[in-house]
Motif scaffolding. Structure first.
Motif, PDB file in Angstrom:
ATOM      1  N   LYS A   1       1.027  -0.847  -0.241  1.00 56.23           N
ATOM      2  CA  LYS A   1      -0.134  -0.032   0.045  1.00 56.23           C
ATOM      3  C   LYS A   1       0.589   1.187  -0.111  1.00 56.23           C
ATOM      4  O   LYS A   1       0.739   1.860   1.199  1.00 56.23           O
ATOM      5  CB  LYS A   1      -1.195  -0.301   0.934  1.00 56.23           C
ATOM      6  CG  LYS A   1      -1.713  -1.209   1.226  1.00 56.23           C
ATOM      7  CD  LYS A   1      -2.458  -0.956   2.493  1.00 56.23           C
ATOM      8  CE  LYS A   1      -3.584  -2.629   2.316  1.00 56.23           C
ATOM      9  NZ  LYS A   1      -4.133  -2.139   3.399  1.00 56.23           N
ATOM     10  N   TYR A   2       1.733   1.509  -1.215  1.00 54.93           N
ATOM     11  CA  TYR A   2       2.637   2.634  -0.762  1.00 54.93           C
ATOM     12  C   TYR A   2       2.285   3.921  -0.842  1.00 54.93           C
ATOM     13  O   TYR A   2       2.522   4.801  -0.207  1.00 54.93           O
ATOM     14  CB  TYR A   2       3.228   2.662  -2.309  1.00 54.93           C
ATOM     15  CG  TYR A   2       3.918   1.185  -2.981  1.00 54.93           C
ATOM     16  CD1 TYR A   2       4.500   0.775  -1.843  1.00 54.93           C
ATOM     17  CD2 TYR A   2       3.608  -0.284  -4.014  1.00 54.93           C
ATOM     18  CE1 TYR A   2       5.669  -0.334  -1.703  1.00 54.93           C
ATOM     19  CE2 TYR A   2       4.023  -0.894  -3.929  1.00 54.93           C
ATOM     20  CZ  TYR A   2       5.356  -1.614  -2.926  1.00 54.93           C
ATOM     21  OH  TYR A   2       5.912  -2.686  -3.402  1.00 54.93           O
ATOM     22  N   LYS A   3       1.054   4.345  -1.425  1.00 53.95           N
ATOM     23  CA  LYS A   3       0.557   5.821  -1.328  1.00 53.95           C
ATOM     24  C   LYS A   3      -0.279   6.109  -0.023  1.00 53.95           C
ATOM     25  O   LYS A   3       0.319   7.009   0.725  1.00 53.95           O
ATOM     26  CB  LYS A   3      -1.220   5.815  -2.070  1.00 53.95           C
ATOM     27  CG  LYS A   3       0.105   6.053  -3.802  1.00 53.95           C
ATOM     28  CD  LYS A   3      -1.635   6.016  -4.674  1.00 53.95           C
ATOM     29  CE  LYS A   3      -1.277   5.743  -6.037  1.00 53.95           C
ATOM     30  NZ  LYS A   3      -2.751   6.254  -6.857  1.00 53.95           N
ATOM     31  N   GLU A   4      -0.826   4.726   0.978  1.00 54.98           N
ATOM     32  CA  GLU A   4      -1.017   5.529   2.237  1.00 54.98           C
ATOM     33  C   GLU A   4       0.491   4.991   3.515  1.00 54.98           C
ATOM     34  O   GLU A   4       0.347   6.167   4.487  1.00 54.98           O
ATOM     35  CB  GLU A   4      -1.727   4.104   2.809  1.00 54.98           C
ATOM     36  CG  GLU A   4      -3.018   4.218   1.538  1.00 54.98           C
ATOM     37  CD  GLU A   4      -2.793   3.223   0.447  1.00 54.98           C
ATOM     38  OE1 GLU A   4      -1.868   2.868  -0.247  1.00 54.98           O
ATOM     39  OE2 GLU A   4      -3.992   2.622   0.197  1.00 54.98           O
ATOM     40  N   ALA A   5       1.061   4.181   2.455  1.00 53.02           N
ATOM     41  CA  ALA A   5       2.757   4.786   3.294  1.00 53.02           C
ATOM     42  C   ALA A   5       2.803   5.671   2.978  1.00 53.02           C
ATOM     43  O   ALA A   5       3.422   6.594   4.083  1.00 53.02           O
ATOM     44  CB  ALA A   5       3.566   3.390   2.933  1.00 53.02           C
ATOM     45  N   VAL A   6       3.071   6.247   1.754  1.00 50.62           N
ATOM     46  CA  VAL A   6       4.013   7.260   1.588  1.00 50.62           C
ATOM     47  C   VAL A   6       3.040   8.474   2.357  1.00 50.62           C
ATOM     48  O   VAL A   6       3.774   9.223   3.556  1.00 50.62           O
ATOM     49  CB  VAL A   6       3.563   8.257   0.351  1.00 50.62           C
ATOM     50  CG1 VAL A   6       3.658   9.621  -0.213  1.00 50.62           C
ATOM     51  CG2 VAL A   6       5.063   7.183  -0.690  1.00 50.62           C
ATOM     52  N   ILE A   7       2.127   8.683   2.551  1.00 53.84           N
ATOM     53  CA  ILE A   7       0.811   9.298   3.273  1.00 53.84           C
ATOM     54  C   ILE A   7       1.174   9.434   4.900  1.00 53.84           C
ATOM     55  O   ILE A   7       2.186  10.993   5.908  1.00 53.84           O
ATOM     56  CB  ILE A   7      -0.303   9.320   3.301  1.00 53.84           C
ATOM     57  CG1 ILE A   7      -0.816   9.568   1.785  1.00 53.84           C
ATOM     58  CG2 ILE A   7      -1.489  10.077   4.407  1.00 53.84           C
ATOM     59  CD1 ILE A   7      -2.583   9.711   1.546  1.00 53.84           C
ATOM     60  N   ALA A   8       1.977   7.935   5.658  1.00 58.23           N
ATOM     61  CA  ALA A   8       1.794   7.534   7.395  1.00 58.23           C
ATOM     62  C   ALA A   8       3.409   8.560   7.273  1.00 58.23           C
ATOM     63  O   ALA A   8       3.542   8.793   8.099  1.00 58.23           O
ATOM     64  CB  ALA A   8       2.070   6.650   7.487  1.00 58.23           C
ATOM     65  N   LEU A   9       4.460   8.255   6.275  1.00 58.40           N
ATOM     66  CA  LEU A   9       5.567   8.548   6.534  1.00 58.40           C
ATOM     67  C   LEU A   9       6.215   9.858   6.810  1.00 58.40           C
ATOM     68  O   LEU A   9       6.808  10.588   7.243  1.00 58.40           O
ATOM     69  CB  LEU A   9       7.045   7.803   5.638  1.00 58.40           C
ATOM     70  CG  LEU A   9       6.252   6.040   5.882  1.00 58.40           C
ATOM     71  CD1 LEU A   9       7.277   5.191   4.586  1.00 58.40           C
ATOM     72  CD2 LEU A   9       7.214   5.776   7.410  1.00 58.40           C
ATOM     73  N   LEU A  10       5.251  10.554   5.460  1.00 60.29           N
ATOM     74  CA  LEU A  10       6.063  11.658   5.518  1.00 60.29           C
ATOM     75  C   LEU A  10       5.082  12.891   7.065  1.00 60.29           C
ATOM     76  O   LEU A  10       5.553  13.857   6.965  1.00 60.29           O
ATOM     77  CB  LEU A  10       4.618  12.587   4.466  1.00 60.29           C
ATOM     78  CG  LEU A  10       5.692  12.052   2.515  1.00 60.29           C
ATOM     79  CD1 LEU A  10       4.663  12.763   1.855  1.00 60.29           C
ATOM     80  CD2 LEU A  10       7.395  13.499   2.562  1.00 60.29           C
ATOM     81  N   SER A  11       3.815  11.983   7.304  1.00 58.60           N
ATOM     82  CA  SER A  11       3.475  12.520   8.248  1.00 58.60           C
ATOM     83  C   SER A  11       3.783  12.545   9.264  1.00 58.60           C
ATOM     84  O   SER A  11       4.128  13.781  11.015  1.00 58.60           O
ATOM     85  CB  SER A  11       2.277  11.970   8.936  1.00 58.60           C
ATOM     86  OG  SER A  11       2.248  10.701   9.542  1.00 58.60           O
ATOM     87  N   VAL A  12       5.151  11.625  10.096  1.00 58.96           N
ATOM     88  CA  VAL A  12       5.987  12.187  11.102  1.00 58.96           C
ATOM     89  C   VAL A  12       7.782  11.999  10.986  1.00 58.96           C
ATOM     90  O   VAL A  12       8.463  12.148  11.647  1.00 58.96           O
ATOM     91  CB  VAL A  12       5.610  10.713  11.942  1.00 58.96           C
ATOM     92  CG1 VAL A  12       4.838  10.183  11.821  1.00 58.96           C
ATOM     93  CG2 VAL A  12       6.444   9.562  10.610  1.00 58.96           C
ATOM     94  N   ARG A  13       7.673  12.418   9.409  1.00 59.18           N
ATOM     95  CA  ARG A  13       8.519  12.700   8.944  1.00 59.18           C
ATOM     96  C   ARG A  13      10.085  13.256   9.416  1.00 59.18           C
ATOM     97  O   ARG A  13      11.193  13.584   9.622  1.00 59.18           O
ATOM     98  CB  ARG A  13       9.248  13.506   7.306  1.00 59.18           C
ATOM     99  CG  ARG A  13      10.143  13.261   6.735  1.00 59.18           C
ATOM    100  CD  ARG A  13      10.093  13.669   4.740  1.00 59.18           C
ATOM    101  NE  ARG A  13      11.555  13.492   5.009  1.00 59.18           N
ATOM    102  CZ  ARG A  13      11.695  14.300   3.236  1.00 59.18           C
ATOM    103  NH1 ARG A  13      11.088  15.607   3.007  1.00 59.18           N
ATOM    104  NH2 ARG A  13      13.725  14.251   3.389  1.00 59.18           N
TER     105      ARG A  13
END
Length: 388
Positions: A313-325
């Motif tokens: 689920k790459y798009k969902e992962a991007v959203i999550a990882l960007l939020s804590v980056r």
């Protein structure tokens, strides 16, 4: 005391009670009393409170390398790089060449400077420490960090190979070897990287505790991101990490449990990791603990992002990882260690497939090139994102 094991571990509390009892048997220096109070806070996973007390003790006894090392460790656990640097800057002027571990504190200072982004000063300080004692593994480690952050991979390998006799038998042996492995990966030596893992890193599993688990998890994850087929190698790491899933002593460890649970490919294991995190967050008895505060803001979201990545689920992962980056420093650890999560983010952006994520991936690569222009890996990535 600070890196593994659950809160309330009997062995920790036993030795702490002995120290507190000793304070009552005879008069002690004020800094010694403060030190025991700091250890009590550490045992209760209140690292920032402990750090403040340790710094009070250092004000009373600024020439103590032991106190300074504890201050550095607390800053490392909290991600306070500039505070770590400043602690060294405050204490070292009170020391002389006759001070025990004088060379060692300069190696500590070098690491703190590197973590603060002061690479030129860090290298100078590391070389100063090695000039006083060429076998100082902490100074060797600090200089390797500088080379890693600047993309000087070939130079780093030569340096670590030439100093292997000075760090190969220390408790830093696995971690410094990890740094060497990162340079092999950077240079694109994929077969050598896999051999390095098997011959040098993996044998430390079960011997060096969570320290080896961190290094091995990091390296396995990075090899996979390079497209290396690692087979069943996660199988030696995942069960070891799962024994710590309910500890929650360090948010940094929880982040690596996330990597391991995701890599297991087993939905039950992934569910166990997520359930352990949720139970920890819902348990009000943990309110005020450092790891609990970090898990609320970063830990759970990072875990979800890693699981999304592993489940395609790459798009969902991007959203999550960007939020804590830009909050990841609160996990603790070093910049180089936390970088694995930025690399996963980049991988997910590249794998998502649409134009938006291709542009995002390109921007993320340009960011890295701006600070690590000498990195062979980044030059390869730059060509790859252009061709997407």
């Amino acid at each position: 005391l600070g890196s593994s094991g659950p809160k309330g571990e009997e062995l920790i509390l036993h030795h702490l009670s002995l120290a507190e009892a000793a304070l009552k048997t005879k008069k002690h220096e004020d800094w010694e009393i403060l030190l025991v109070s700091a250890v009590r806070e550490i045992s209760e996973i209140k690292f920032e409170e402990a750090l403040g007390i340790v710094e009070q003790a250092i004000t009373l006894h600024p020439s103590s390398a032991m106190l300074l090392k504890l201050q550095n460790d607390m800053c490392y656990f909290l991600g306070f790089s500039t505070r770590m640097r400043d602690g060294c800057a405050r204490s070292i002027p009170f020391m002389t060449t006759e001070t025990p571990m004088y060379n060692f504190v300069h190696g500590m200072y070098a690491f703190a400077l590197e973590e603060s982004g002061d690479f030129i000063e860090a290298e100078e300080m590391a070389l100063k420490a090695l000039g006083m004692y060429p076998k100082d593994p902490w100074a060797i480690h600090a200089l390797s960090h500088v080379m890693e952050m600047q993309g000087r991979a070939e130079e780093n390998v030569k340096f670590l190979v030439s100093t292997k006799q000075d760090w190969g038998d220390t408790n830093l042996r696995c971690h410094i070897a990890w740094h060497q492995g990162l340079s092999h990966l950077d240079m694109g030596d994929l077969e050598l990287s896999l051999k390095h893992y098997d011959d040098v890193l993996a044998p430390n599993i079960g011997i060096l505790g969570v320290f080896a688990l961190v290094d091995c998890s990091q390296f396995l994850q990075r090899m996979e991101l390079e497209g290396i087929e690692i087979g069943s190698r996660w199988g030696a790491v995942v069960p070891e990490w799962l024994t710590h899933k309910d500890d929650h002593r360090l948010a940094f460890n929880d982040a690596h449990i996330a990597l391991a649970a995701g890599a297991s490919g087993d939905t039950k294991t992934q569910a166990q990791a997520l359930a352990a995190m949720n139970q920890f967050l819902e348990d009000k008895s943990h309110l005020g603990e450092t790891s609990h505060s970090v898990a609320l803001v970063i830990g759970k979201r990072l875990l979800e992002g890693i699981l999304d990545y592993r489940n395609g689920k790459y798009k969902e992962a991007v959203i999550a990882l960007l939020s804590v980056r830009y909050k990841l420093h609160a996990l603790g650890g070093s910049v180089a260690q936390r970088d694995v999560f930025s690399r996963v983010l980049l991988h997910c952006a590249m794998a998502a497939g649409d134009d938006y994520h291709k542009t995002l991936a390109t921007q993320l690569v340009y960011e890295r090139v701006a600070t690590q222009s000498k990195s062979s890996k980044l030059r390869r990535l730059q060509k790859e994102v252009i061709q997407m």
